[in-house]
Design a protein around this motif. Structure first.
Motif, PDB file in Angstrom:
ATOM      1  N   GLU A  49      43.440  55.992  54.433  1.00  0.00           N
ATOM      2  CA  GLU A  49      42.663  57.218  54.306  1.00  0.00           C
ATOM      3  C   GLU A  49      43.076  58.021  53.083  1.00  0.00           C
ATOM      4  OE1 GLU A  49      41.124  60.824  57.267  1.00  0.00           O
ATOM      5  OE2 GLU A  49      42.623  59.371  57.935  1.00  0.00           O
ATOM      6  N   THR A  50      44.310  57.789  52.600  1.00  0.00           N
ATOM      7  CA  THR A  50      44.840  58.554  51.466  1.00  0.00           C
ATOM      8  C   THR A  50      44.442  57.990  50.110  1.00  0.00           C
ATOM      9  OG1 THR A  50      46.872  57.228  51.607  1.00  0.00           O
ATOM     10  CG2 THR A  50      46.847  59.345  52.780  1.00  0.00           C
ATOM     11  N   ILE A  51      43.739  56.865  50.057  1.00  0.00           N
ATOM     12  CA  ILE A  51      43.395  56.272  48.777  1.00  0.00           C
ATOM     13  C   ILE A  51      42.497  57.219  47.974  1.00  0.00           C
ATOM     14  CG2 ILE A  51      41.357  55.058  49.659  1.00  0.00           C
ATOM     15  CD1 ILE A  51      42.038  52.764  47.738  1.00  0.00           C
ATOM     16  N   SER A  52      42.709  57.276  46.678  1.00  0.00           N
ATOM     17  CA  SER A  52      41.898  58.162  45.847  1.00  0.00           C
ATOM     18  C   SER A  52      40.484  57.610  45.703  1.00  0.00           C
ATOM     19  CB  SER A  52      42.532  58.335  44.468  1.00  0.00           C
ATOM     20  OG  SER A  52      42.419  57.138  43.709  1.00  0.00           O
ATOM     21  N   PHE A  53      39.542  58.481  45.435  1.00  0.00           N
ATOM     22  CA  PHE A  53      38.154  58.092  45.245  1.00  0.00           C
ATOM     23  C   PHE A  53      38.045  57.104  44.079  1.00  0.00           C
ATOM     24  CE2 PHE A  53      33.764  60.269  45.922  1.00  0.00           C
ATOM     25  CZ  PHE A  53      33.163  59.027  46.044  1.00  0.00           C
ATOM     26  N   GLU A  54      38.726  57.408  42.981  1.00  0.00           N
ATOM     27  CA  GLU A  54      38.651  56.568  41.782  1.00  0.00           C
ATOM     28  C   GLU A  54      39.205  55.169  42.044  1.00  0.00           C
ATOM     29  OE1 GLU A  54      39.861  59.589  41.918  1.00  0.00           O
ATOM     30  OE2 GLU A  54      38.359  60.726  40.775  1.00  0.00           O
ATOM     31  N   ARG A  55      40.290  55.094  42.791  1.00  0.00           N
ATOM     32  CA  ARG A  55      40.897  53.783  43.083  1.00  0.00           C
ATOM     33  C   ARG A  55      39.987  52.963  43.994  1.00  0.00           C
ATOM     34  NH1 ARG A  55      43.420  49.353  41.543  1.00  0.00           N
ATOM     35  NH2 ARG A  55      44.808  48.458  43.124  1.00  0.00           N
ATOM     36  N   LEU A  56      39.337  53.592  44.948  1.00  0.00           N
ATOM     37  CA  LEU A  56      38.435  52.888  45.848  1.00  0.00           C
ATOM     38  C   LEU A  56      37.255  52.297  45.064  1.00  0.00           C
ATOM     39  CD1 LEU A  56      37.796  52.106  48.763  1.00  0.00           C
ATOM     40  CD2 LEU A  56      36.611  54.302  49.012  1.00  0.00           C
ATOM     41  N   VAL A  57      36.678  53.088  44.175  1.00  0.00           N
ATOM     42  CA  VAL A  57      35.573  52.588  43.348  1.00  0.00           C
ATOM     43  C   VAL A  57      36.055  51.469  42.438  1.00  0.00           C
ATOM     44  CG1 VAL A  57      33.970  53.193  41.490  1.00  0.00           C
ATOM     45  CG2 VAL A  57      34.266  54.736  43.441  1.00  0.00           C
ATOM     46  N   ASP A  58      37.221  51.642  41.855  1.00  0.00           N
ATOM     47  CA  ASP A  58      37.773  50.635  40.945  1.00  0.00           C
ATOM     48  C   ASP A  58      37.938  49.287  41.642  1.00  0.00           C
ATOM     49  OD1 ASP A  58      39.009  49.890  38.370  1.00  0.00           O
ATOM     50  OD2 ASP A  58      40.845  49.735  39.556  1.00  0.00           O
ATOM     51  N   LEU A  59      38.435  49.294  42.872  1.00  0.00           N
ATOM     52  CA  LEU A  59      38.605  48.048  43.618  1.00  0.00           C
ATOM     53  C   LEU A  59      37.256  47.421  43.962  1.00  0.00           C
ATOM     54  CD1 LEU A  59      41.537  49.006  46.005  1.00  0.00           C
ATOM     55  CD2 LEU A  59      41.567  47.201  44.269  1.00  0.00           C
ATOM     56  N   ALA A  60      36.290  48.245  44.370  1.00  0.00           N
ATOM     57  CA  ALA A  60      34.966  47.712  44.688  1.00  0.00           C
ATOM     58  C   ALA A  60      34.348  47.028  43.483  1.00  0.00           C
ATOM     59  CB  ALA A  60      34.063  48.835  45.187  1.00  0.00           C
ATOM     60  N   LYS A  61      34.534  47.601  42.319  1.00  0.00           N
ATOM     61  CA  LYS A  61      33.936  47.047  41.108  1.00  0.00           C
ATOM     62  C   LYS A  61      34.737  45.876  40.529  1.00  0.00           C
ATOM     63  CE  LYS A  61      30.302  49.633  40.704  1.00  0.00           C
ATOM     64  NZ  LYS A  61      28.940  49.035  40.698  1.00  0.00           N
ATOM     65  N   LEU A  62      35.986  45.734  40.938  1.00  0.00           N
ATOM     66  CA  LEU A  62      36.807  44.634  40.418  1.00  0.00           C
ATOM     67  C   LEU A  62      36.275  43.272  40.843  1.00  0.00           C
ATOM     68  CD1 LEU A  62      39.310  43.699  38.870  1.00  0.00           C
ATOM     69  CD2 LEU A  62      40.668  44.112  40.942  1.00  0.00           C
ATOM     70  N   ARG A  63      35.470  43.209  41.900  1.00  0.00           N
ATOM     71  CA  ARG A  63      34.916  41.924  42.321  1.00  0.00           C
ATOM     72  C   ARG A  63      34.088  41.268  41.224  1.00  0.00           C
ATOM     73  NH1 ARG A  63      31.395  38.543  43.969  1.00  0.00           N
ATOM     74  NH2 ARG A  63      29.742  39.774  43.033  1.00  0.00           N
ATOM     75  N   TRP A  64      33.517  42.063  40.353  1.00  0.00           N
ATOM     76  CA  TRP A  64      32.684  41.488  39.289  1.00  0.00           C
ATOM     77  C   TRP A  64      33.500  40.717  38.256  1.00  0.00           C
ATOM     78  CZ3 TRP A  64      27.888  41.174  40.596  1.00  0.00           C
ATOM     79  CH2 TRP A  64      27.380  42.087  41.516  1.00  0.00           C
ATOM     80  N   ARG A  65      34.809  40.848  38.333  1.00  0.00           N
ATOM     81  CA  ARG A  65      35.680  40.040  37.479  1.00  0.00           C
ATOM     82  C   ARG A  65      35.354  38.551  37.635  1.00  0.00           C
ATOM     83  NH1 ARG A  65      39.176  40.374  33.640  1.00  0.00           N
ATOM     84  NH2 ARG A  65      38.256  38.433  33.023  1.00  0.00           N
ATOM     85  N   ILE A  66      35.076  38.119  38.873  1.00  0.00           N
ATOM     86  CA  ILE A  66      34.847  36.704  39.135  1.00  0.00           C
ATOM     87  C   ILE A  66      33.508  36.246  38.566  1.00  0.00           C
ATOM     88  CG2 ILE A  66      33.721  36.950  41.397  1.00  0.00           C
ATOM     89  CD1 ILE A  66      36.345  34.307  40.392  1.00  0.00           C
ATOM     90  N   GLU A  67      32.543  37.155  38.455  1.00  0.00           N
ATOM     91  CA  GLU A  67      31.258  36.770  37.893  1.00  0.00           C
ATOM     92  C   GLU A  67      31.422  36.328  36.439  1.00  0.00           C
ATOM     93  OE1 GLU A  67      28.580  36.593  39.630  1.00  0.00           O
ATOM     94  OE2 GLU A  67      29.179  37.662  41.448  1.00  0.00           O
ATOM     95  N   ARG A  68      32.169  37.091  35.687  1.00  0.00           N
ATOM     96  CA  ARG A  68      32.377  36.741  34.281  1.00  0.00           C
ATOM     97  C   ARG A  68      33.231  35.490  34.151  1.00  0.00           C
ATOM     98  NH1 ARG A  68      34.500  41.247  30.268  1.00  0.00           N
ATOM     99  NH2 ARG A  68      36.382  41.075  31.530  1.00  0.00           N
ATOM    100  N   ASP A  69      34.237  35.368  34.997  1.00  0.00           N
ATOM    101  CA  ASP A  69      35.096  34.193  34.894  1.00  0.00           C
ATOM    102  C   ASP A  69      34.354  32.917  35.278  1.00  0.00           C
ATOM    103  OD1 ASP A  69      37.024  35.840  34.012  1.00  0.00           O
ATOM    104  OD2 ASP A  69      38.483  35.418  35.566  1.00  0.00           O
ATOM    105  N   TYR A  70      33.463  32.989  36.280  1.00  0.00           N
ATOM    106  CA  TYR A  70      32.669  31.807  36.607  1.00  0.00           C
ATOM    107  C   TYR A  70      31.736  31.442  35.467  1.00  0.00           C
ATOM    108  CZ  TYR A  70      33.759  30.169  41.276  1.00  0.00           C
ATOM    109  OH  TYR A  70      34.371  29.572  42.356  1.00  0.00           O
ATOM    110  N   GLN A  71      31.210  32.445  34.797  1.00  0.00           N
ATOM    111  CA  GLN A  71      30.371  32.172  33.640  1.00  0.00           C
ATOM    112  C   GLN A  71      31.153  31.411  32.576  1.00  0.00           C
ATOM    113  OE1 GLN A  71      28.986  35.661  31.538  1.00  0.00           O
ATOM    114  NE2 GLN A  71      27.203  34.590  30.752  1.00  0.00           N
ATOM    115  N   GLU A  72      32.399  31.805  32.366  1.00  0.00           N
ATOM    116  CA  GLU A  72      33.214  31.123  31.373  1.00  0.00           C
ATOM    117  C   GLU A  72      33.656  29.742  31.854  1.00  0.00           C
ATOM    118  OE1 GLU A  72      36.337  33.580  29.945  1.00  0.00           O
ATOM    119  OE2 GLU A  72      34.954  34.961  28.960  1.00  0.00           O
ATOM    120  N   LEU A  73      33.947  29.605  33.145  1.00  0.00           N
ATOM    121  CA  LEU A  73      34.288  28.284  33.679  1.00  0.00           C
ATOM    122  C   LEU A  73      33.138  27.298  33.463  1.00  0.00           C
ATOM    123  CD1 LEU A  73      36.164  29.192  36.960  1.00  0.00           C
ATOM    124  CD2 LEU A  73      36.930  27.458  35.339  1.00  0.00           C
ATOM    125  N   LYS A  74      31.917  27.784  33.588  1.00  0.00           N
ATOM    126  CA  LYS A  74      30.763  26.899  33.403  1.00  0.00           C
ATOM    127  C   LYS A  74      30.446  26.684  31.935  1.00  0.00           C
ATOM    128  CE  LYS A  74      28.540  27.836  37.845  1.00  0.00           C
ATOM    129  NZ  LYS A  74      27.332  28.320  38.562  1.00  0.00           N
TER     130      LYS A  74
END
Length: 426
Positions: free
Chosen positions: A335-360
């Motif tokens: 419950e104590t997590i900051s708003f910015e950190r929560l958004v940052d983690l949610a958006k970090l999932r897109w890291r895999i989209e770019r990496d899969y593009q490069e793997l292919k």
């Protein structure tokens, strides 16, 4: 093995392949291992066996073709052992930019024209954005903001395949492989990662996985998560709680619970002051921002006792100018997590989209032309190994340098070389 050593890229690559060779089995596999990984990193439109053979052994292409085919499609070396060695050698390079922050569950698809390659089925193909003939593989990657690396990778075998003995035998699908949904494969990979002692991270998934209550419940037992969901998922809005406390909810999620509402309804009911602009960092430099809100809710998990439900964060994105919210996440973060950190983690999932593009695009993850189970996974393992080396190489260059770090130049092909299917070979 320390890849952060003096010398040029080829010297470091030789040391890297030697490390992989230590777990590959017979010594006579070291040469095709080296050549296959080299072929994956050389420039070229196709990274299937035949063109890689021509690039790595121009003077003896036919013999090299047979050698690489046997190595990737027949040889019985362990994918798990090679991937473990890749982690051992590449993880220190990834962690130079900071500790592992996330475990990312995702799947990737490979469109196919025919019907004989292992696992091919008419199903949703993310690469095409529609239903099509394709193969789908589920993976787990470890990640921080600088890089991600697949650590588990498995082909999804549709139920029609698992029930067809003749078809299974033809492609060499192991007898122990039973039908499992992509969600079940994902949960297995998460449990394996926990048991293997990988550096812990927050589990990230898109809505295709996060919408499943059973998977989220299984994830909650293991660790924290931030997962995408669909806006129709039912929950108790802030200030409301379950009324019926003695029995599990039914499949519709509405047993004597009239106050259950959808995530979208929760979002639309929030006051104007609940929304604020949050900036997050995506990739290595780009700064992006959007409008978000977050509230604590209890989600209506099917067949679970309501009083056992713990509050979770509901995170909503509603960009300026859009008629309604565009993305939703559930998070079991403190419950104590900051708003910015929560958004940052949610958006970090897109890291895999770019990496899969490069793997292919860079190392030809989707270029394998064989039909068998073993070859499909061997090729993927070697692509991950090649990509792991490139990640380690990128750690040696400045942040302003090129993201891609292909260390080799392609040799000249023989004048009479004609790849199968080309107009010149017709």
């Amino acid at each position: 093995m320390n890849l952060d050593q003096s010398g040029d890229s080829e010297t470091r690559f030789a040391a890297y392949v030697a490390g992989l060779g230590s777990v590959i089995g017979h010594a006579d596999r070291t040469k095709p291992l080296h050549d296959y990984c080299t072929g994956l990193m050389l420039p070229g439109e196709r990274k299937s066996v035949e063109p890689m053979a021509a690039r790595t052994a121009p003077a003896r292409t036919a013999a090299q073709h047979q050698s690489l085919l046997h190595f990737v499609g027949v040889a019985t070396w362990s994918d798990e052992a090679v991937l473990a060695k890749v982690r051992e050698m590449v993880l220190p390079a990834i962690e130079k930019s900071g500790p592992i922050e996330a475990w990312i569950i995702d799947d990737t698809s490979f469109p196919k024209q025919g019907k004989h390659s292992v696992g091919v089925h008419h199903q949703y193909c993310g690469q095409l954005g529609k239903q099509a003939n394709c193969q789908v593989a589920v993976s787990l990657s470890i990640a921080n903001h600088a890089a991600s690396l697949p650590v588990a990778y498995r082909l999804y075998l549709p139920e029609t395949w698992t029930k067809d003995r003749a078809r299974r035998k033809k492609v060499g699908a192991p007898k122990e492989i039973k039908f499992k949904t992509k969600l079940q494969i994902a949960l297995e990979q998460i449990r394996w990662a926990c048991e293997s002692g990988l550096p812990r991270g927050v589990a990230l998934m898109d809505a295709a996985y996060g919408r499943d209550a059973r998977l989220r419940a299984g994830m909650t037992e293991l660790d924290v998560y931030v997962v995408g969901i669909v806006p129709t998922i039912l929950m108790w809005a802030p200030g409301h709680s379950p009324r019926r406390m003695d029995k599990p909810m039914n499949n519709a999620g509405r047993r004597d619970e009239p106050e259950l509402v959808s995530a979208k309804k929760v979002a639309l009911a929030l006051p104007k002051q609940a929304w604020c602009t949050v900036t997050w960092r995506e990739g290595s430099s780009d700064q992006l921002s959007s409008r978000f809100a977050r509230v604590r809710v209890r989600v209506g998990y099917n067949k679970l006792i309501p009083e056992k439900l713990s509050p979770e964060w509901l995170l909503i994105e509603w960009p300026e100018g859009e008629a309604e919210p565009t993305k939703y996440w559930l998070a079991t973060m403190p419950e104590t997590i900051s708003f910015e950190r929560l958004v940052d983690l949610a958006k970090l999932r897109w890291r895999i989209e770019r990496d899969y593009q490069e793997l292919k695009q860079e190392v030809g993850l989707g270029h394998y032309e064989g039909r068998g189970w073993r070859g499909f996974h061997h090729h993927a393992t070697l692509c991950i190994a090649a990509y792991g080396f490139l990640i380690a190489e990128q750690a040696t260059i400045s942040p302003s340098g090129p993201r891609s770090a292909m260390p080799f130049k392609a040799p000249r092909l023989p004048d009479d070389y004609r790849p199968r299917g080309s107009a010149l070979a017709a």
